[in-house]
Design a protein around this motif. Structure first.
Motif, short mmCIF file in Angstrom:
data_model
loop_
_atom_site.label_atom_id
_atom_site.label_comp_id
_atom_site.label_asym_id
_atom_site.label_seq_id
_atom_site.Cartn_x
_atom_site.Cartn_y
_atom_site.Cartn_z
N UNK A 368 39.64 33.67 49.48
CA UNK A 368 40.62 34.25 48.38
C UNK A 368 41.70 34.75 49.36
N UNK A 369 42.99 34.34 48.88
CA UNK A 369 44.24 35.15 49.67
C UNK A 369 45.07 36.04 48.78
N UNK A 370 45.14 37.24 49.30
CA UNK A 370 45.80 38.36 48.55
C UNK A 370 47.13 38.29 48.69
N UNK A 371 48.04 38.08 47.63
CA UNK A 371 49.50 38.01 47.78
C UNK A 371 49.96 39.45 47.66
N UNK A 394 36.09 29.22 39.82
CA UNK A 394 35.87 30.32 40.97
C UNK A 394 36.55 31.51 40.72
N UNK A 395 37.80 31.44 40.17
CA UNK A 395 38.87 32.44 39.98
C UNK A 395 38.03 33.54 38.97
N UNK A 459 46.07 39.75 39.15
CA UNK A 459 46.06 38.57 38.65
C UNK A 459 45.27 37.73 39.75
N UNK A 460 44.00 37.02 39.08
CA UNK A 460 43.30 35.97 39.71
C UNK A 460 43.57 34.69 39.52
N UNK A 478 55.09 37.94 39.19
CA UNK A 478 54.45 39.11 38.48
C UNK A 478 54.15 40.31 39.18
N UNK A 479 54.04 41.29 38.43
CA UNK A 479 54.30 42.81 39.07
C UNK A 479 53.14 43.07 39.81
N UNK A 480 51.92 42.75 39.31
CA UNK A 480 50.67 43.08 40.12
C UNK A 480 50.51 42.09 41.33
N UNK A 481 49.53 42.73 42.40
CA UNK A 481 49.23 41.55 43.45
C UNK A 481 48.51 40.39 42.76
N UNK A 482 48.70 39.34 43.61
CA UNK A 482 48.03 38.15 42.85
C UNK A 482 46.79 37.74 43.99
N UNK A 483 45.64 37.25 43.56
CA UNK A 483 44.76 36.67 44.20
C UNK A 483 44.36 35.28 44.06
N UNK A 484 44.76 34.49 44.87
CA UNK A 484 44.48 33.13 44.94
C UNK A 484 43.28 32.72 45.30
#
Length: 509
Positions: A368-371, A394-395, A459-460, A478-484
């Motif tokens: 998982x990569x956190x933006x 997975x998400x 957001x995942x 998007x406003x919140x951090x994203x987790x890929x």
């Protein structure tokens, strides 16, 4: 071809059972499989199949049985061969359940010798799961198989004892009591089971009952067999009477699984740790915090930073380790660490291009990569854009884990035509993790998803080689951090059964 002895005799050709007709043919195959890949003499086969007083026609009858068995096994090729005055069945690695069982037992012993009781428990559970009932249940007769079945049953009991021993090393004494009581009732003269029951009771704070279990064992052994309990059982009773501290667990066992947190940018460390800390609490996971640095950079300063962080995490009641290193290929080093330290999730900072790095494709666990945004993650609604694609599972799995651990709401967003698969994912998350997901049907555009994410904490998103412009828009704007998230080599536990292997996430019950 798969051969099964740990229960009724079975032969499978892929997903199709192979019929082995005739009691003598089945007994013949069982006898050969018990010595798989070794020649069994014709004399011995005659003795096994017809007993001490075989008919004069036994050898000719044996040849007929071998011929019938060859015909039944023909889909597997030339597995039954005549050689050296006897016969041999050739089986490959993992084609015989008994071989797999013995291999898992050996691996469990190695794990315990290395001080890894949790791994030993997992290996022994896998081994015991191979059993489908009494060994050779449908081929044991007056002339064949009783001794072999007895030997296999002894192996099964040894595996049970070792699995319970490892459980007690992990502090699972309360849960073990009921199982041990049932085993002692079935095997009243097996002193090792009696000793384990005494120890489980003692560690559960039931000292009087532990001593009572010894008295009951002595009464049965003396009354039925005329013998006193052995030195092991007697010594355990004496240790309990003097409340020997060596009977207590030395320390609380560390979590058996880990989350690997890697900050390539020092500024991303607080955000990464905030996500990882929430995940590590339920179920308990160890945190491994590492900081890769460029060649020539100050490794000592990086090590000092993560060591300070490790101490802070320990102060919050989390088990943590920390390290820093320099490497020309940091992602390859992270994959190696993940493989060596029972890691369930590799969590690092970066962007979509990070997950595209070829070194990360070899990861045994999910990545998982956190933006990172300006503010670190804080508990709140977790949003997953979900259409049922492979990586979306997975998400949703990671998002459900995070929502449960942090007490947050879980929301699955998708277009109208995805409502059925969203419902399926919600039911799977409820079954596995007890988390209900709220459906959110939105038009499949970046603007709509960005609007849906406005009040979310995170957001995942499932990552694939072609992320798509809509999801890229969400990641960037998007406003919140994203987790890929991209699934590792071990599939997750929520996806439809057709895409699963026997490996699943350790977050499942």
């Amino acid at each position: 071809m798969e051969f099964r002895l740990l229960g009724p005799l079975e032969v499978w050709d892929g997903q199709r059972p192979v019929a082995i007709h005739g009691a003598k043919e089945r007994a013949l195959l069982a006898c050969l499989l018990l010595d798989a890949n070794r020649v069994v003499s014709s004399d011995r086969l005659v003795d096994e199949l017809w007993g001490e007083d075989p008919p004069e026609s036994a050898r000719k009858s044996l040849q007929v049985r071998v011929s019938n068995l060859r015909k039944a096994l023909r889909p597997a090729g030339d597995v039954l061969r005549s050689t050296g005055g006897g016969y041999v069945v050739r089986v490959g690695p993992d084609e015989l359940d008994l071989d797999r069982f013995e291999r898992l037992l050996a691996e469990a012993e190695d794990a315990r010798a290395r001080g890894e009781p949790a791994l030993a428990v997992a290996k022994l559970r896998d081994a015991l799961a191979l059993w489908r009932g009494p060994a050779l249940a449908d081929v044991v007769s007056d002339t064949f198989g009783r001794a072999a079945a007895g030997r296999l049953e002894e192996l099964r009991l040894v595996a049970l004892e070792r699995r319970i021993e490892a459980q007690l090393e992990l502090g699972g004494h309360v849960e073990a009591v009921a199982e041990l009581e049932a085993l002692v009732a079935r095997h009243p003269y097996r002193e090792r089971l009696r000793a384990l029951l005494m120890l489980a009771l003692y560690r559960s704070g039931r000292q009087a009952e532990a001593l009572g279990a010894y008295r009951e064992a002595r009464r049965e052994l003396v009354g039925e067999l005329g013998i006193e309990p052995g030195p092991g059982l007697h010594g355990l009773e004496q240790a309990m009477l003097r409340q020997d501290p060596t009977l207590d667990l030395a320390a609380v066992a560390a979590p058996e699984r880990a989350i690997l947190v890697a900050a390539l940018d020092t500024g991303a460390l607080p955000s990464l740790v905030a996500v990882a800390t929430a995940l590590a609490r339920r179920p308990a996971h160890e945190l491994i915090v590492v900081q890769p640095v460029a060649r020539g950079a100050d490794v000592a300063a990086a090590a000092a930073r993560v060591t300070t962080l490790r101490e802070e995490l320990a102060g919050d009641g989390l088990t943590a380790r920390a390290a820093a290193f320099s490497a020309a290929r940091p992602y390859a080093e992270l994959v190696r660490i993940a493989a060596e330290h029972e890691v369930d999730l590799l969590l690092l900072d970066g962007g979509p291009e990070t997950l595209a790095d070829p070194d990360l494709t070899a990861s045994p666990c999910d990545v998982a990569v956190l933006v990172v945004r300006a503010e670190p993650f804080a508990p709140g609604t977790v949003l997953v854009p979900f259409t049922g694609a492979e990586q979306d599972w997975a998400a949703v799995e990671l998002a459900a884990w995070l929502a449960r651990a942090s007490g947050s709401a879980l929301r699955l967003a998708g277009p109208d035509d995805a409502s059925r698969v969203i419902a399926h994912a919600s039911l799977a998350a409820q079954r596995a993790l007890g988390v209900a997901a709220e459906p959110l049907l939105v038009p499949p555009t970046g603007e709509e998803l960005i609007r849906a994410a406005a009040d979310a904490a995170l957001v995942v998103l499932g990552f694939s080689a072609r992320l798509g412009p809509v999801r890229l828009d969400v990641v960037r704007r998007a406003r919140p951090p994203a987790l890929l998230v991209r699934r590792g080599l071990r599939p997750g536990g929520l996806a439809p059964r057709a895409s699963l292997t026997r490996f699943t996430w350790s977050v499942r019950p």
